[in-house]
Design an enzyme around this catalytic site. Structure first.
Site, PDB file in Angstrom:
ATOM      1  N   VAL A  19      -5.670   0.317 -12.987  1.00 34.50           N
ATOM      2  CA  VAL A  19      -6.842  -0.421 -13.504  1.00 34.50           C
ATOM      3  C   VAL A  19      -7.758   0.537 -14.265  1.00 34.50           C
ATOM      4  CG1 VAL A  19      -6.906  -2.310 -11.818  1.00 34.50           C
ATOM      5  CG2 VAL A  19      -7.980  -0.123 -11.259  1.00 34.50           C
ATOM      6  N   TRP A  36      -0.244   6.968  -1.957  1.00 38.78           N
ATOM      7  CA  TRP A  36       0.443   5.967  -1.138  1.00 38.78           C
ATOM      8  C   TRP A  36       1.570   6.665  -0.390  1.00 38.78           C
ATOM      9  CZ3 TRP A  36      -1.687   4.963  -5.884  1.00 38.78           C
ATOM     10  CH2 TRP A  36      -2.670   3.968  -5.890  1.00 38.78           C
ATOM     11  N   HIS A  90       1.953  -1.155  -0.980  1.00 41.69           N
ATOM     12  CA  HIS A  90       0.875  -2.083  -1.315  1.00 41.69           C
ATOM     13  C   HIS A  90       1.487  -3.317  -1.968  1.00 41.69           C
ATOM     14  CE1 HIS A  90       0.289   0.219  -5.437  1.00 41.69           C
ATOM     15  NE2 HIS A  90       1.544   0.022  -5.135  1.00 41.69           N
ATOM     16  N   GLN A 115      -1.697  -6.850   3.104  1.00 44.61           N
ATOM     17  CA  GLN A 115      -2.673  -6.890   2.010  1.00 44.61           C
ATOM     18  C   GLN A 115      -2.609  -8.264   1.345  1.00 44.61           C
ATOM     19  OE1 GLN A 115      -1.895  -3.731  -0.823  1.00 44.61           O
ATOM     20  NE2 GLN A 115      -3.022  -2.223   0.395  1.00 44.61           N
ATOM     21  N   ARG A 125       3.265   2.153   5.250  1.00 48.96           N
ATOM     22  CA  ARG A 125       2.935   3.516   4.802  1.00 48.96           C
ATOM     23  C   ARG A 125       3.329   4.537   5.850  1.00 48.96           C
ATOM     24  NH1 ARG A 125      -2.738   2.987   1.306  1.00 48.96           N
ATOM     25  NH2 ARG A 125      -2.045   1.113   0.221  1.00 48.96           N
ATOM     26  N   ALA A 129      -7.457  -7.272 -11.366  1.00 49.32           N
ATOM     27  CA  ALA A 129      -6.646  -7.352 -10.150  1.00 49.32           C
ATOM     28  C   ALA A 129      -7.467  -6.800  -8.997  1.00 49.32           C
ATOM     29  CB  ALA A 129      -5.364  -6.542 -10.308  1.00 49.32           C
TER      30      ALA A 129
HETATM   31  C1  FA5 Z   1      -4.363  -0.215  -2.757  1.00 51.10           C
HETATM   32  O1  FA5 Z   1      -3.366  -0.339  -1.999  1.00 51.10           O
HETATM   33  C2  FA5 Z   1      -4.394  -0.875  -4.112  1.00 51.10           C
HETATM   34  N1  FA5 Z   1      -3.095  -1.423  -4.418  1.00 51.10           N
HETATM   35  C3  FA5 Z   1      -5.491  -1.908  -4.147  1.00 51.10           C
HETATM   36  C4  FA5 Z   1      -5.769  -2.387  -5.538  1.00 51.10           C
HETATM   37  C5  FA5 Z   1      -5.126  -3.486  -6.060  1.00 51.10           C
HETATM   38  C6  FA5 Z   1      -6.708  -1.720  -6.348  1.00 51.10           C
HETATM   39  C7  FA5 Z   1      -5.399  -3.962  -7.343  1.00 51.10           C
HETATM   40  C8  FA5 Z   1      -6.982  -2.157  -7.649  1.00 51.10           C
HETATM   41  C9  FA5 Z   1      -6.323  -3.283  -8.109  1.00 51.10           C
HETATM   42  P1  FA5 Z   1      -5.748   1.072  -0.992  1.00 51.10           P
HETATM   43  O2  FA5 Z   1      -4.746   2.150  -0.712  1.00 51.10           O
HETATM   44  O3  FA5 Z   1      -7.180   1.462  -0.966  1.00 51.10           O
HETATM   45  O4  FA5 Z   1      -5.506   0.390  -2.376  1.00 51.10           O
HETATM   46  O5  FA5 Z   1      -5.521  -0.090   0.080  1.00 51.10           O
HETATM   47  C10 FA5 Z   1      -6.228  -1.296   0.012  1.00 51.10           C
HETATM   48  C11 FA5 Z   1      -6.617  -1.765   1.418  1.00 51.10           C
HETATM   49  O6  FA5 Z   1      -5.466  -1.858   2.251  1.00 51.10           O
HETATM   50  C12 FA5 Z   1      -7.531  -0.814   2.140  1.00 51.10           C
HETATM   51  O7  FA5 Z   1      -8.860  -1.055   1.805  1.00 51.10           O
HETATM   52  C13 FA5 Z   1      -7.279  -1.156   3.582  1.00 51.10           C
HETATM   53  O8  FA5 Z   1      -8.037  -2.271   3.967  1.00 51.10           O
HETATM   54  C14 FA5 Z   1      -5.831  -1.545   3.569  1.00 51.10           C
HETATM   55  N2  FA5 Z   1      -5.027  -0.423   4.064  1.00 51.10           N
HETATM   56  C15 FA5 Z   1      -4.551   0.641   3.396  1.00 51.10           C
HETATM   57  N3  FA5 Z   1      -3.865   1.464   4.193  1.00 51.10           N
HETATM   58  C16 FA5 Z   1      -3.899   0.912   5.429  1.00 51.10           C
HETATM   59  C17 FA5 Z   1      -3.375   1.264   6.728  1.00 51.10           C
HETATM   60  N4  FA5 Z   1      -2.641   2.368   6.905  1.00 51.10           N
HETATM   61  N5  FA5 Z   1      -3.599   0.441   7.769  1.00 51.10           N
HETATM   62  C18 FA5 Z   1      -4.323  -0.686   7.583  1.00 51.10           C
HETATM   63  N6  FA5 Z   1      -4.841  -1.083   6.421  1.00 51.10           N
HETATM   64  C19 FA5 Z   1      -4.638  -0.288   5.347  1.00 51.10           C
END
Ligand code: FA5
Length: 348
Positions: free
Chosen positions: A257, A157, A174, A214, A200, A311
């Site tokens: 998780v 992240w 997130h 999100q 981010r 989650a």
């Molecule tokens: C997470 O952020 C985890 N917190 C998700 C999670 C929650 C997993 C609970 C398990 C249990 P990730 O980094 O993959 O995961 O981000 C999740 C979603 O946020 C991505 O699939 C994407 O759709 C969105 N996302 C992430 N980064 C960006 C970005 N820079 N711009 C737009 N959408 C983004």
């Protein structure tokens, strides 16, 4: 002054009076004939210079003329006033049969619309909608989620830091910190969804923004299983993307998780055949999920022997892009009305 002259004066005065069609013209007429310097008034003043035998007849004739003109003036003045009023009423009348003018009131932003659509679906499945801070402690964003300092996963992240010297404070990367905040405050059963903005430190491109949204989901209770997760997510995906959707779980890793999964639906553009949108795979990943890690449960004081939970976290812009075929995430925050006005399904 002969009676003939007086007669001519009368005719001229009455003719001009009939031609006066406004209050201004009437006032002007009145000044010219009956005012202090008016023709009739002047003549009455000159009576004294007439021969004594002429005076009574001319005096009577002038007085009659004066009265005649005064009353003609009053009649004409009333007529003009009434017709002016009638004209004004006609001009100012509102035509109530005209169609109304529609004010341009805009529409809700597509991301707001999607948040409402998704949270509505989960609300009907028994989830409560809660929100939390965008500026967050490192403890909630990482430590309590089983990502200790120096843990390599912390780099996943790409975080924007507000303050790191005394106490780590970040813009949340997130919505998962809200898992901790919610569980700290209440006892199971817990069923919440958390929409919100995330940040981010990221290079912006067609699929990545440095701020985006999100929606987090969390369910904790006794005997909650992966089957509940799969059923809930499948129902959600079918309500949002169509009843015919097939769903796929695959192993993935998130520190908070165990086991972790990524959740995909069959591509609605090619129905799983493989196309540009799904990169030829036939599947589209829409979120990360998994069973809440026992250490996370312990961190909030829950007994992992008694309670289990799951989650998930999904990107809202990504859902809009998939549902409406938006090719570039940067359109969302450029404020271009040609883009935004296309999402006018739900007026304000
Ligand atoms: C997470 O952020 C985890 N917190 C998700 C999670 C929650 C997993 C609970 C398990 C249990 P990730 O980094 O993959 O995961 O981000 C999740 C979603 O946020 C991505 O699939 C994407 O759709 C969105 N996302 C992430 N980064 C960006 C970005 N820079 N711009 C737009 N959408 C983004």
């Amino acid at each position: 002054m002969s009676t003939q002259e007086i007669e001519q004066l009368r005719e001229r005065a009455l003719r001009e009076l009939a031609e006066a069609t406004s209050q201004e013209a009437l006032a002007d007429w009145h000044a010219r004939y009956l005012g202090r310097r008016g023709e009739v008034t002047q003549r009455l003043r000159q009576l004294g210079s007439l021969a004594p035998e002429e005076r009574p007849a001319v005096g009577r004739a002038l007085n009659e003329l004066k009265q005649r003109l005064e009353s003609a003036y009053e009649d004409r003045e009333r007529q003009v006033r009434e017709s002016e009023l009638a004209e004004r009423i006609a001009a100012e009348t509102v035509d109530v049969t005209l169609p109304g003018r529609r004010p341009a009131i805009g529409t809700l932003h597509p991301v707001t619309q999607m948040i409402r659509e998704v949270t509505d679906i989960f609300a009907h499945l028994g989830f409560q909608v809660v929100e939390g801070p965008e500026v967050e402690y490192g403890y909630y964003a990482f430590d309590a989620l089983n990502i200790p300092p120096e843990h390599p996963a912390r780099d996943v992240w790409d975080t924007i830091f507000i303050e790191s010297e005394h106490k780590e404070i970040v813009l949340r990367p997130h919505t998962s910190p809200m898992q901790i905040r919610v569980m700290e405050r209440r006892q199971p059963p817990v069923r919440v969804v958390v929409p919100g903005r995330c940040y981010r430190y990221e290079a912006v491109d067609a699929t990545h923004e440095w701020h985006f949204h999100q929606i987090e989901g969390l369910a904790v209770d006794e005997r909650i299983t992966m089957a509940d997760l799969k059923g809930t997510l499948a129902e959600f995906a079918r309500q949002l993307f169509g009843r015919e959707r097939r769903v796929r779980f695959r192993c993935d890793f998130f520190p908070f998780v165990e086991p972790g999964v990524d959740f995909a639906i069959d591509c609605m553009f090619c129905r799983g055949e493989g196309c540009r949108v799904c990169g030829g795979s036939g599947w589209i990943e829409i979120l990360g999920a998994g069973m809440v890690h026992p250490q996370v449960l312990r961190n909030v004081g829950y007994d992992p022997e008694r309670y289990t939970g799951w989650a998930f976290g999904m990107g809202v812009e990504r859902l809009v892009m998939l549902k409406y075929g938006v090719p570039d995430i940067r359109y969302f925050y450029q404020g271009d009305l040609r883009f935004l006005a296309q999402f006018d399904r739900i007026p304000l």
